[in-house]
Design an enzyme around this catalytic site. Structure first.
Site, PDB file in Angstrom:
ATOM      1  N   LEU A 105       0.896  -1.207  -0.069  1.00  0.00           N
ATOM      2  CA  LEU A 105       0.119   0.085   0.182  1.00  0.00           C
ATOM      3  C   LEU A 105       0.867   1.223  -0.014  1.00  0.00           C
ATOM      4  O   LEU A 105       2.043   1.290   0.692  1.00  0.00           O
ATOM      5  CB  LEU A 105      -0.912   0.070   1.220  1.00  0.00           C
ATOM      6  CG  LEU A 105      -1.895  -1.179   1.342  1.00  0.00           C
ATOM      7  CD1 LEU A 105      -2.816  -0.992   2.593  1.00  0.00           C
ATOM      8  CD2 LEU A 105      -2.953  -1.055   0.095  1.00  0.00           C
ATOM      9  N   ASP A 106       0.500   2.154  -0.629  1.00  0.00           N
ATOM     10  CA  ASP A 106       1.371   3.635  -0.688  1.00  0.00           C
ATOM     11  C   ASP A 106       1.470   4.163   0.756  1.00  0.00           C
ATOM     12  O   ASP A 106       0.550   3.738   1.544  1.00  0.00           O
ATOM     13  CB  ASP A 106       0.646   4.394  -1.628  1.00  0.00           C
ATOM     14  CG  ASP A 106       0.386   4.255  -3.028  1.00  0.00           C
ATOM     15  OD1 ASP A 106       1.480   3.132  -3.518  1.00  0.00           O
ATOM     16  OD2 ASP A 106      -0.298   4.512  -3.693  1.00  0.00           O
ATOM     17  N   LYS A 107       2.320   4.893   0.873  1.00  0.00           N
ATOM     18  CA  LYS A 107       2.574   5.414   2.219  1.00  0.00           C
ATOM     19  C   LYS A 107       1.405   6.111   2.916  1.00  0.00           C
ATOM     20  O   LYS A 107       0.939   6.127   3.904  1.00  0.00           O
ATOM     21  CB  LYS A 107       3.818   6.585   2.291  1.00  0.00           C
ATOM     22  CG  LYS A 107       4.119   6.752   3.540  1.00  0.00           C
ATOM     23  CD  LYS A 107       5.411   7.873   3.426  1.00  0.00           C
ATOM     24  CE  LYS A 107       5.651   8.278   4.819  1.00  0.00           C
ATOM     25  NZ  LYS A 107       6.760   9.434   4.689  1.00  0.00           N
TER      26      LYS A 107
END
Ligand code: URA
Length: 238
Positions: A105-107
């Protein structure tokens, strides 16, 4: 397997909650190597010690499966020199078990992140040919429309020419909030798919991966062991 709190170990089987486990321990119904356990805080290595509940073997799991409610601002990685990673959110006991995140998952993305040391399961869940559904909730700056639903279903072409597999777009309210189901995991896929339709993601949260749903009782940053049923449904080993 490393030592872990007894109540957590019992709860990880999915047969009792932590609270129920504590009650069983208090009632003297849990024996560790033949001795009644004193407290749920007791640290036990189930690979070394025999744990009996009402005379029945606990049956510990070969692999560990944890669901994390990932908050924004945390990196999906096992280590990083400068930034906090999802591994840093786990207990020191769990960190010793070689868990890794299944997918990325992206930051700035929140939501469901499965963490395990079962490499086979991770591989199966991530293999493009497995077509595991991942459902995301997104808030957008511009509303998407029924025409975008058709485009999603036909397969979005990203700005770099990459073609996505057919995906489901559900419009909530005026289309500034959406549910998107994808069956692959390209880099920044949801953000790039909506951008290709003229709408930028402002907030993104993963709700499910295959049969596994984010437990809404989990606060951001918290995690819990998967239940036996959740492990079985995903195809993990109990
Ligand atoms: N798609 C994205 O754009 N970001 C994520 O974190 C996951 C899917």
């Amino acid at each position: 397997m490393a030592k872990e709190r007894l109540d957590k170990l019992m709860a990880s089987t999915g047969r009792w909650s932590r609270r129920e486990a504590k009650i069983l321990i208090k009632e003297g119904r849990v024996l560790v190597d033949g001795m009644p356990a004193a407290s749920g805080d007791d640290k036990v290595d189930p690979a070394v010690s025999e744990i009996l509940v009402d005379g029945e073997d606990l049956g510990y799991q070969t692999f560990t499966y944890v669901m994390l409610h990932k908050p924004a601002g945390i990196l999906t990685a096992t280590e990083d020199k400068r930034q906090e990673t999802v591994l840093d959110l786990l207990s020191p006991e769990l960190r010793k078990q070689g868990l890794f995140p299944v997918g990325r998952l992206d930051k700035d993305t929140e939501g469901l992140l499965l963490m395990t040391n079962d490499g086979d399961l991770a591989h199966r869940l991530l293999a493009p040919k497995s077509h595991v559904d991942k459902v995301y909730y997104a808030k957008l700056d511009n509303p998407l429309k029924p025409a975008d639903q058709i485009a999603f279903r036909e397969g979005i072409t990203l700005a770099d020419g990459m073609v996505c597999m057919p995906a489901e777009l559900e419009l909530l309210g005026d289309g500034r909030e959406v549910l998107i189901t994808i069956r692959e995991g390209k880099f920044h896929q949801i953000k790039r798919m909506t951008a290709s339709r003229g709408s930028q993601v402002q907030y993104l949260k993963r709700l499910s991966m295959g049969t596994l749903q984010l437990d809404e009782n989990l606060e951001k940053g918290d995690y819990r062991y998967l239940t036996a049923e959740e492990i079985q449904n995903l195809g993990g080993k109990i």
